[in-house]
Design a protein around this motif. Structure first.
Motif, short mmCIF file in Angstrom:
data_model
loop_
_atom_site.label_atom_id
_atom_site.label_comp_id
_atom_site.label_asym_id
_atom_site.label_seq_id
_atom_site.Cartn_x
_atom_site.Cartn_y
_atom_site.Cartn_z
N PRO A 90 2.16 5.62 -3.81
CA PRO A 90 3.37 5.97 -5.06
C PRO A 90 3.01 6.43 -6.36
CG PRO A 90 5.04 4.98 -3.58
CD PRO A 90 3.36 4.51 -3.68
N ALA A 91 2.92 5.18 -6.69
CA ALA A 91 2.33 5.27 -7.95
C ALA A 91 1.10 5.70 -8.11
CB ALA A 91 1.68 3.21 -8.34
N ARG A 102 0.99 -1.15 0.00
CA ARG A 102 -0.14 -0.56 -0.04
C ARG A 102 0.88 1.48 -0.44
NH1 ARG A 102 -2.40 -1.06 3.85
NH2 ARG A 102 -1.15 -0.12 5.33
N ASP A 103 1.37 1.64 0.89
CA ASP A 103 2.44 2.76 1.43
C ASP A 103 3.73 2.86 0.15
OD1 ASP A 103 0.40 3.46 3.13
OD2 ASP A 103 1.17 2.52 4.33
N ARG A 104 4.14 1.41 -0.28
CA ARG A 104 5.79 1.83 -0.06
C ARG A 104 5.89 1.15 -2.40
NH1 ARG A 104 7.46 -1.18 3.71
NH2 ARG A 104 8.33 -0.09 5.54
N ARG A 142 3.59 7.31 -16.52
CA ARG A 142 4.06 5.98 -16.34
C ARG A 142 4.09 6.13 -15.09
NH1 ARG A 142 11.05 8.07 -17.31
NH2 ARG A 142 10.91 6.65 -16.44
N ARG A 143 3.79 6.29 -14.49
CA ARG A 143 2.81 6.44 -12.59
C ARG A 143 4.02 5.91 -11.55
NH1 ARG A 143 -1.27 3.00 -15.53
NH2 ARG A 143 -0.05 1.30 -15.14
N ARG A 144 4.50 6.68 -11.47
CA ARG A 144 5.60 7.09 -10.72
C ARG A 144 6.86 8.06 -10.22
NH1 ARG A 144 11.15 5.72 -11.84
NH2 ARG A 144 12.02 5.74 -13.79
N LEU A 160 5.94 12.41 0.69
CA LEU A 160 6.38 12.36 1.84
C LEU A 160 6.34 10.34 2.45
CD1 LEU A 160 8.48 13.04 2.84
CD2 LEU A 160 6.91 14.22 4.88
N LEU A 161 7.05 9.34 2.64
CA LEU A 161 6.76 8.60 3.41
C LEU A 161 7.36 8.49 4.74
CD1 LEU A 161 5.74 5.67 3.80
CD2 LEU A 161 7.41 4.49 2.26
#
Length: 195
Positions: A129-130, A123-125, A160-162, A141-142
């Motif tokens: 972000p995507a 979920r968070d990583r 690119r969803r990143r 910010l994580l």
């Protein structure tokens, strides 16, 4: 609450919004990557991290506000998603007149603080972000309590969803969050919120 519930869904985003609006106050739902997810109720350390970040943002950027936990964002470029970040940094008053779910235009940064559950990695990583990059949000910010580090994602590539640039810093280091946020965080205090 300790259980994360999810199921793959083919429902319309409008159907999800109807379900989410009827959920009791003790349940927070998100619709990311085609899945309905129940967001875990944060623990006290999680809340303290978000409060700490709110204070830092106010001190350095009084023209902005870190909306904590309550602001839903439409991250439509990523499978018509709906997310509730732990924090949304935007100009003060940006969401006036909006309903439960806001367009991410004008959002400068989203914040997530990891929870101690089995879905944090995905979920968070990965998925968040995507979704935030696809929505064109400049900074993600994580605050990663498992790795004891702060990860700053910048330069979104929506198609690119990143995020192109990712910088990690261990708790205790100073972290520069570049423009459009433009603040530096001394993360020493975060060591107190790790178990």
């Amino acid at each position: 609450m300790t259980v994360m519930t999810e199921r793959t869904s083919h429902m319309l985003v409008e159907e999800f919004e109807q379900i989410a609006s009827a959920a009791p106050e003790t349940v927070t739902l998100e619709f990311i990557n085609g899945r309905i997810e129940e967001k875990r109720v944060p623990d006290g350390d999680h809340d303290e991290i978000v409060k700490w970040l709110q204070k830092r943002c106010m001190q350095h950027r009084p023209d902005l506000w870190l909306y904590a936990g309550e602001r839903g964002l439409k991250v439509e470029a990523y499978r018509k998603g709906r997310a509730r970040p732990d924090g949304v940094l935007a100009p003060d008053g940006r969401f006036a007149g909006d309903g439960e779910w806001s367009d991410p235009a004008g959002v400068l940064m989203t914040v997530e603080v990891t929870s101690h559950d089995r879905d944090t990695d995905r979920r968070d990583r990965v998925e968040k972000p995507a979704a935030y990059a696809a929505a064109g949000i400049p900074v993600y910010l994580l605050v990663d309590r498992d790795a004891c580090e702060v990860v700053v994602h910048t330069n979104p590539a929506p198609k690119r969803r990143r995020y192109i640039d990712v910088h990690s810093a261990a708790f205790g280091e100073k972290v520069m969050i570049p423009e459009p946020v433009g603040i530096t965080l001394d993360t020493e205090v975060l060591k107190a919120y790790v178990r």
